[in-house]
Every structure is written in C-alpha cells, then in structure tokens.
Motif scaffolding. Structure first.
Motif, PDB file in Angstrom:
ATOM      1  N   PRO A 257       0.839  -1.213   0.000  1.00 26.02           N
ATOM      2  CA  PRO A 257       0.000   0.000   0.000  1.00 26.02           C
ATOM      3  C   PRO A 257       0.869   1.256   0.000  1.00 26.02           C
ATOM      4  CG  PRO A 257      -0.891  -1.611   1.519  1.00 26.02           C
ATOM      5  CD  PRO A 257       0.430  -2.155   1.054  1.00 26.02           C
TER       6      PRO A 257
ATOM      7  N   ALA B 250     -11.938  -7.121 -10.101  1.00 25.91           N
ATOM      8  CA  ALA B 250     -11.511  -7.797  -8.886  1.00 25.91           C
ATOM      9  C   ALA B 250     -12.290  -9.101  -8.743  1.00 25.91           C
ATOM     10  CB  ALA B 250     -11.746  -6.890  -7.683  1.00 25.91           C
TER      11      ALA B 250
ATOM     12  N   LYS C 209     -16.251  -9.482  -8.537  1.00 19.08           N
ATOM     13  CA  LYS C 209     -16.854  -8.183  -8.852  1.00 19.08           C
ATOM     14  C   LYS C 209     -16.957  -7.998 -10.362  1.00 19.08           C
ATOM     15  CE  LYS C 209     -15.473  -5.763  -4.645  1.00 19.08           C
ATOM     16  NZ  LYS C 209     -14.873  -4.516  -4.098  1.00 19.08           N
TER      17      LYS C 209
ATOM     18  N   SER D  43     -12.938   6.760  -7.840  1.00 17.42           N
ATOM     19  CA  SER D  43     -12.113   6.019  -6.882  1.00 17.42           C
ATOM     20  C   SER D  43     -10.612   6.154  -7.142  1.00 17.42           C
ATOM     21  CB  SER D  43     -12.493   4.536  -6.890  1.00 17.42           C
ATOM     22  OG  SER D  43     -12.324   3.988  -8.175  1.00 17.42           O
TER      23      SER D  43
ATOM     24  N   LYS E 107      -3.822   1.290  -3.169  1.00 17.56           N
ATOM     25  CA  LYS E 107      -4.548   0.792  -2.000  1.00 17.56           C
ATOM     26  C   LYS E 107      -4.913  -0.676  -2.219  1.00 17.56           C
ATOM     27  CE  LYS E 107      -6.668   5.354  -1.400  1.00 17.56           C
ATOM     28  NZ  LYS E 107      -7.952   6.095  -1.288  1.00 17.56           N
ATOM     29  N   PRO E 108      -5.152  -1.408  -1.154  1.00 21.15           N
ATOM     30  CA  PRO E 108      -5.546  -2.821  -1.319  1.00 21.15           C
ATOM     31  C   PRO E 108      -6.762  -2.993  -2.220  1.00 21.15           C
ATOM     32  CG  PRO E 108      -4.943  -2.407   0.950  1.00 21.15           C
ATOM     33  CD  PRO E 108      -4.932  -1.063   0.265  1.00 21.15           C
ATOM     34  N   GLU E 109      -7.670  -2.037  -2.186  1.00 25.02           N
ATOM     35  CA  GLU E 109      -8.875  -2.143  -3.019  1.00 25.02           C
ATOM     36  C   GLU E 109      -8.595  -1.931  -4.499  1.00 25.02           C
ATOM     37  OE1 GLU E 109      -8.476  -0.242  -0.293  1.00 25.02           O
ATOM     38  OE2 GLU E 109      -9.494   1.707  -0.513  1.00 25.02           O
ATOM     39  N   ASP E 110      -7.368  -1.567  -4.851  1.00 29.70           N
ATOM     40  CA  ASP E 110      -6.986  -1.470  -6.259  1.00 29.70           C
ATOM     41  C   ASP E 110      -6.586  -2.828  -6.833  1.00 29.70           C
ATOM     42  OD1 ASP E 110      -5.361   1.600  -5.420  1.00 29.70           O
ATOM     43  OD2 ASP E 110      -7.274   1.376  -6.473  1.00 29.70           O
ATOM     44  N   THR E 111      -6.498  -3.837  -5.978  1.00 31.64           N
ATOM     45  CA  THR E 111      -6.136  -5.172  -6.434  1.00 31.64           C
ATOM     46  C   THR E 111      -7.163  -5.698  -7.429  1.00 31.64           C
ATOM     47  OG1 THR E 111      -4.962  -5.716  -4.389  1.00 31.64           O
ATOM     48  CG2 THR E 111      -5.798  -7.565  -5.688  1.00 31.64           C
ATOM     49  N   ALA E 112      -6.691  -6.082  -8.599  1.00 32.95           N
ATOM     50  CA  ALA E 112      -7.582  -6.540  -9.669  1.00 32.95           C
ATOM     51  C   ALA E 112      -6.734  -6.955 -10.871  1.00 32.95           C
ATOM     52  CB  ALA E 112      -8.546  -5.428 -10.073  1.00 32.95           C
TER      53      ALA E 112
ATOM     54  N   THR F  78      -1.614  -6.511  -7.600  1.00 31.14           N
ATOM     55  CA  THR F  78      -1.920  -6.918  -6.241  1.00 31.14           C
ATOM     56  C   THR F  78      -1.294  -5.918  -5.278  1.00 31.14           C
ATOM     57  OG1 THR F  78      -1.944  -9.251  -6.879  1.00 31.14           O
ATOM     58  CG2 THR F  78      -1.750  -8.754  -4.528  1.00 31.14           C
TER      59      THR F  78
ATOM     60  N   SER G 193      -0.826  -5.300  -1.369  1.00 32.57           N
ATOM     61  CA  SER G 193      -0.956  -5.986  -0.087  1.00 32.57           C
ATOM     62  C   SER G 193       0.284  -5.746   0.754  1.00 32.57           C
ATOM     63  CB  SER G 193      -1.139  -7.486  -0.325  1.00 32.57           C
ATOM     64  OG  SER G 193      -1.130  -8.191   0.899  1.00 32.57           O
TER      65      SER G 193
END
Length: 111
Positions: A14, A40, A43, A62, A86-91, A108, A110
C-alpha cells in the motif's frame, strides 16, 4: 489482426506505485480512444480511466488524483500510472480500444 498487450502489473505494498502499459498493433490509438478497466475477484469489470483521440481524459472517482492515463503516439502505447495504491486497487487490469481487449495484467496491493 488487432492485438492489445498489457504489461507492468505486479505486487506492491500500500502506498506504492506501478505503471501499466498497453501497446496496440493493427489499431491506431491516436484515432481511437483507449480505456483501462479492472476486475476484482467476485466483482464486475469497472472502468478506471479513458483517454480520447483529442487528449481528453476521464477517471473513475475512486482513482482520481492517484492514477494518470497518458499516451505515447509514436509507440502506439497508452500508460496508466498508478500512485498511492490501496488494497482495493487489487484486480486484473485490462485495456480496451474500440471493441478490442487485451489479455489483462494482475495488480496486487498488499502488505
């Protein structure tokens, strides 16, 4: 035959940065808009950023202020600079131009 090839994915902590590349063959990125999407696990695929032939850029809320889309016409390549990840960008990140998609590259984030 049109081909879009993404590269530059990987694993970062991150706050880190990555730059994705999408290089096209058989299609002129200067004449066609190019978009980055991501998907992701579990999703739906979502639009991240777009750049149009006149240079107009657009971003998902976002990623505004963190991601930058740009184009190198001589290389027929579009970049996605991703900062403060950010972790939520993992995809899996995909590029798209007209009706053509790349194969995707994994990002990824993390600790």
């Amino acid at each position: 035959q049109v081909q879009l090839v993404e590269s530059g994915g990987g694993s970062v902590q991150p706050g880190g940065s990555l730059r994705l590349s999408c290089t096209g063959s058989g299609i002129n990125f200067d004449s066609n808009g190019v978009s980055w999407f991501r998907q992701a696990p579990g999703k739906q695929r979502e639009l991240v950023a777009s750049i149009w032939s006149v240079g107009f850029r657009d971003y998902a809320d976002s990623v505004k202020g963190r991601f930058t889309i740009s184009r190198a016409n001589a290389e027929n390549t579009v970049y996605l600079q991703m900062d403060n990840l950010k972790p939520e960008d993992t995809a899996v990140y995909y590029c798209k131009s007209f009706i053509h998609w790349g194969q995707g590259t994994q990002v990824t984030v993390s600790s």
